[in-house]
Design a protein around this motif. Structure first.
Motif, PDB file in Angstrom:
ATOM      1  N   LYS A 183       0.807  -1.211   0.000  1.00 23.31           N
ATOM      2  CA  LYS A 183       0.000   0.000   0.000  1.00 23.31           C
ATOM      3  C   LYS A 183       0.843   1.266   0.000  1.00 23.31           C
ATOM      4  CE  LYS A 183      -3.890  -2.248   0.167  1.00 23.31           C
ATOM      5  NZ  LYS A 183      -4.806  -2.250  -1.001  1.00 23.31           N
ATOM      6  N   ASN A 186       1.210   6.803  -0.936  1.00 25.91           N
ATOM      7  CA  ASN A 186       0.167   5.874  -0.500  1.00 25.91           C
ATOM      8  C   ASN A 186      -0.672   5.499  -1.718  1.00 25.91           C
ATOM      9  OD1 ASN A 186      -1.879   4.448   0.688  1.00 25.91           O
ATOM     10  ND2 ASN A 186      -2.761   6.189   1.807  1.00 25.91           N
ATOM     11  N   SER A 245      -3.186   3.473  -1.730  1.00 29.60           N
ATOM     12  CA  SER A 245      -4.520   3.039  -1.307  1.00 29.60           C
ATOM     13  C   SER A 245      -5.476   4.212  -1.192  1.00 29.60           C
ATOM     14  CB  SER A 245      -4.429   2.325   0.048  1.00 29.60           C
ATOM     15  OG  SER A 245      -5.702   2.134   0.610  1.00 29.60           O
ATOM     16  N   ARG A 246      -6.758   3.907  -1.231  1.00 29.91           N
ATOM     17  CA  ARG A 246      -7.758   4.948  -1.018  1.00 29.91           C
ATOM     18  C   ARG A 246      -8.065   5.119   0.467  1.00 29.91           C
ATOM     19  NH1 ARG A 246     -13.202   2.860  -0.939  1.00 29.91           N
ATOM     20  NH2 ARG A 246     -13.269   0.607  -1.252  1.00 29.91           N
ATOM     21  N   PHE A 247      -7.322   4.435   1.308  1.00 27.84           N
ATOM     22  CA  PHE A 247      -7.452   4.569   2.755  1.00 27.84           C
ATOM     23  C   PHE A 247      -6.141   5.111   3.323  1.00 27.84           C
ATOM     24  CE2 PHE A 247     -10.130   0.936   1.535  1.00 27.84           C
ATOM     25  CZ  PHE A 247     -11.376   1.398   1.946  1.00 27.84           C
ATOM     26  N   GLN A 254      -2.830   5.216   5.429  1.00 32.05           N
ATOM     27  CA  GLN A 254      -1.912   4.104   5.696  1.00 32.05           C
ATOM     28  C   GLN A 254      -0.805   4.545   6.649  1.00 32.05           C
ATOM     29  OE1 GLN A 254      -2.253   0.944   4.635  1.00 32.05           O
ATOM     30  NE2 GLN A 254      -4.134   1.447   3.534  1.00 32.05           N
ATOM     31  N   PRO A 292      -5.241   9.043   2.107  1.00 29.46           N
ATOM     32  CA  PRO A 292      -5.559   8.297   0.883  1.00 29.46           C
ATOM     33  C   PRO A 292      -4.914   8.932  -0.346  1.00 29.46           C
ATOM     34  CG  PRO A 292      -7.523   8.654   2.207  1.00 29.46           C
ATOM     35  CD  PRO A 292      -6.453   9.478   2.818  1.00 29.46           C
ATOM     36  N   HIS A 293      -4.179   8.141  -1.112  1.00 26.99           N
ATOM     37  CA  HIS A 293      -3.527   8.592  -2.350  1.00 26.99           C
ATOM     38  C   HIS A 293      -2.603   9.793  -2.121  1.00 26.99           C
ATOM     39  CE1 HIS A 293      -6.067   5.808  -4.532  1.00 26.99           C
ATOM     40  NE2 HIS A 293      -7.168   6.397  -4.061  1.00 26.99           N
TER      41      HIS A 293
END
Length: 635
Positions: free
Chosen positions: A2, A20, A22-24, A26, A63-64
């Motif tokens: 991620k 990152n 991921s859309r969450f 991290q 996210p991102h």
């Protein structure tokens, strides 16, 4: 995975990228031990992150989200002293590549560091996120030198972006060597053309006298300078040729400007390059042309020409203004400081030696205006009392002229209304809400004596707001007009016998639309009175720093600084109110006049605190002193 992290060498820098995917959000623990001791410096905002140690490096990303870091070391050996710039840009053919594609991105990446060193850059106290070149205007191509005008958009982590005018030149070979030797402070970066054994430099073009002469000749020839998205029109006024004359003019950059850059052409013309650009007509140009046409008797320089950026679908932007150069003995600030130095020496040799404090008048400023200055003030201040009264008279003449065109919507006087009073009050509250958090943020970086004043003011925030509230507690008469809007001793030239008022641009930190608003003329008056206060305390601090005023004498000499300030202000107001008797612009009663003037004095001092904290923190104690004295006088 991620979280993606990698390190690359890029043009001599060690760059760390963490992203990152991921859309969450991290959380990551990165093994960076091979870079132990390095400090990750965030490239866009230039914010330092914690130093890398032996343990895993801990970081959380949204996210991102991503970070770009430059890995720096504060324990690295210092680079050898050299006038050669450290930034290096590589291009394949010619320097215009710096304004396109990947080369432009690399050039933009070094601009924040360069802008932070410029006197005219107003965003030093803000965290820069990055720079983007929005426009490239061709001034000189081929021949003896290359030059472009850039409009650079500066983005900040917080707040609105700003546009700045940057004038750049390019040189290679021997010319580059001469540029590095002659203008080391103006070098932006070194440039290496692949396959060429002649390195180049990109530099601030105002260092080049040939470029300065080219700027003026462009107006003479009415050149239209083409850009990527628009063009710059160079426009002479009807007075240009008469003011310019025929003889060659030597060009040089004046060293007194802060927010702009001025170029002096012999003893004929002076060109102001507007550094922070706003959409619309610059008030300095607008008011200058108005006074030339409607009130040529007012003591101001005449407008000879200007540069205007034009882009389809957008209002024009004033980029430069050319005015008549008026012979002078310096500005009124220097003249005042010289007088204050003599005044302090007289006081030190007589009253201070005996330990005698000044007896401050207990009457209000408006009451003092109707009284003759005591003989002691006349003896100690000399001819300055007459000079201050003359300056007040010239200020009144200016305001009367700016209110003399009821048929011109941009200049027609407008009466005070309850709605306007409320808006003025809300604006003053807004300034306090900006100043107080900044003061609290900068508090620990201030000198001890300034820190104590900051603490006192922070504790009296409600008292300050109550003082501003007096504006809406009664109906105020009077009119609001177009005014100078940044009026102080530095905006007035002293000819030896008289004063000339210059620079109608307004407060540079404010938006252009706000600087063109009509306001009470007392706002200009408050600006000049605050300038007298600045001068008095600047002279006191200077005398203290050079040892003329010993620490144990400081309080005593402060009373004499306030004495000078009180009577200089009274003389100025006497000249001003005398000139305004026949012009019904001011509030009709002394009570209204005092409420509005005191509110504008406090407003100006609050603005000064914000300005000084952003630009000259050591000077913040002067407006802090002014605010506390104004609050004390009203208690």
């Amino acid at each position: 995975r991620k979280v993606l992290a990698f390190v690359r060498k890029y043009e001599g820098q060690t760059i760390l990228v963490i992203a990152n995917l991921s859309r969450f959000a991290q959380y990551a623990e990165l093994d960076m031990s091979q870079y132990k001791g390095a400090i990750p410096m965030e490239l866009f905002g230039r914010a330092p992150f914690p130093r890398i140690g032996e343990l895993p490096y801990l970081i959380t990303l949204g996210p991102h989200a991503f970070y770009w870091f430059e890995l720096t070391r504060d324990d690295a050996p210092a680079a050898p002293a050299s006038d050669s710039p450290t930034k290096l840009l590589t291009i394949t053919r010619d320097w215009d590549e710096l304004f396109t594609g990947h080369s432009q991105s690399r050039f933009e990446a070094i601009l924040p560091d360069y802008l932070a060193t410029r006197r005219w850059f107003g965003g030093k106290a803000r965290t820069l996120q990055g720079c983007e070149i929005d426009e490239v205007i061709e001034v000189a191509k081929g021949g003896d030198f290359e030059a472009r005008i850039l409009i650079v958009k500066v983005d900040y982590v917080e707040g609105e972006p700003e546009n700045y005018q940057l004038l750049v030149g390019f040189a290679t070979g021997e010319k580059a060597d001469r540029a590095i030797a002659d203008w080391p402070d103006s070098i932006i970066a070194r440039v290496q053309i692949q396959g060429s054994d002649q390195p180049g430099v990109i530099y601030e073009a105002t260092a080049n006298r040939d470029f300065l002469r080219l700027l003026l000749s462009a107006v003479e020839r009415r050149r239209r300078l083409k850009g990527t998205h628009g063009a710059v029109a160079t426009i002479p006024t009807e007075m240009f040729r008469r003011l310019r004359g025929r003889e060659p003019l030597e060009a040089s950059v004046a060293r007194t400007d802060q927010s702009n850059t001025s170029i002096v052409y012999g003893d004929k013309l002076i060109m102001k390059l507007v550094r922070r650009l706003d959409l619309g007509l610059n008030p300095d140009l607008e008011i200058g042309r108005f006074l030339n046409e409607r009130a040529p008797h007012v003591s101001t320089p005449r407008v000879a020409g200007y540069y205007e950026y034009q882009r389809k679908g957008s209002p024009p932007i004033t980029m430069a203004i050319i005015n008549e150069f008026l012979p002078n003995e310096g500005d009124a600030w220097s003249y005042t400081i010289d007088n204050l130095t003599d005044y302090m020496e007289r006081v030190l040799s007589t009253y201070a030696a005996e330990g005698r404090e000044a007896i401050l008048p207990d009457a209000s400023l408006l009451t003092l205006t109707s009284q003759e200055a005591p003989q002691l003030a006349c003896d100690l201040m000399g001819p300055y009392l007459q000079s201050a009264e003359l300056l007040g008279k010239r200020t009144g003449e200016l305001h009367a002229a700016l209110a003399s065109a009821p048929d011109d919507p941009a200049f027609a006087p407008e009466p005070f209304t309850p709605f306007y009073q409320r808006s003025v009050y809300q604006g003053m509250r807004g300034q306090v809400s900006q100043m107080m958090p900044l003061l609290k943020k900068c508090r620990d970086t201030l000198r001890e004596d300034t820190r104590e004043m900051a603490d006192t003011l922070l504790a009296r925030e409600q008292d300050l707001l109550k003082r501003f509230h007096r504006i809406v507690e009664q109906r105020l008469s009077g009119f609001r007009i177009r005014a100078h809007s940044d009026y102080h001793l530095g905006q007035v030239l002293f000819t030896g016998k008289d004063f000339v008022i210059i620079d109608f641009e307004g407060e540079p930190a404010r938006p252009l639309s706000e600087r063109r608003l009509k306001r009470s003329p007392l706002r200009d008056v408050a600006g000049m009175l605050r300038s007298f206060h600045y001068a008095a305390y600047s002279a006191l601090f200077n005398q203290s720093e050079v040892g003329m005023v010993r620490p144990e004498q400081f309080h005593l000499m402060e009373t004499w600084a306030r004495y000078w300030y009180g009577w200089a202000s009274a003389a100025f107001m006497r000249g001003y109110l005398g000139e305004m008797k026949t012009v019904p612009l001011l509030p009709q009663t002394p009570e209204e006049l005092e409420v509005l003037l005191n509110a504008h004095l406090l407003e100006k001092a609050v603005y000064e605190v914000t300005y000084e904290l952003n630009n000259r923190p050591d000077w913040a104690r002067i407006p802090l002193t002014g605010i506390l004295q104004l609050l004390e006088d009203g208690d």
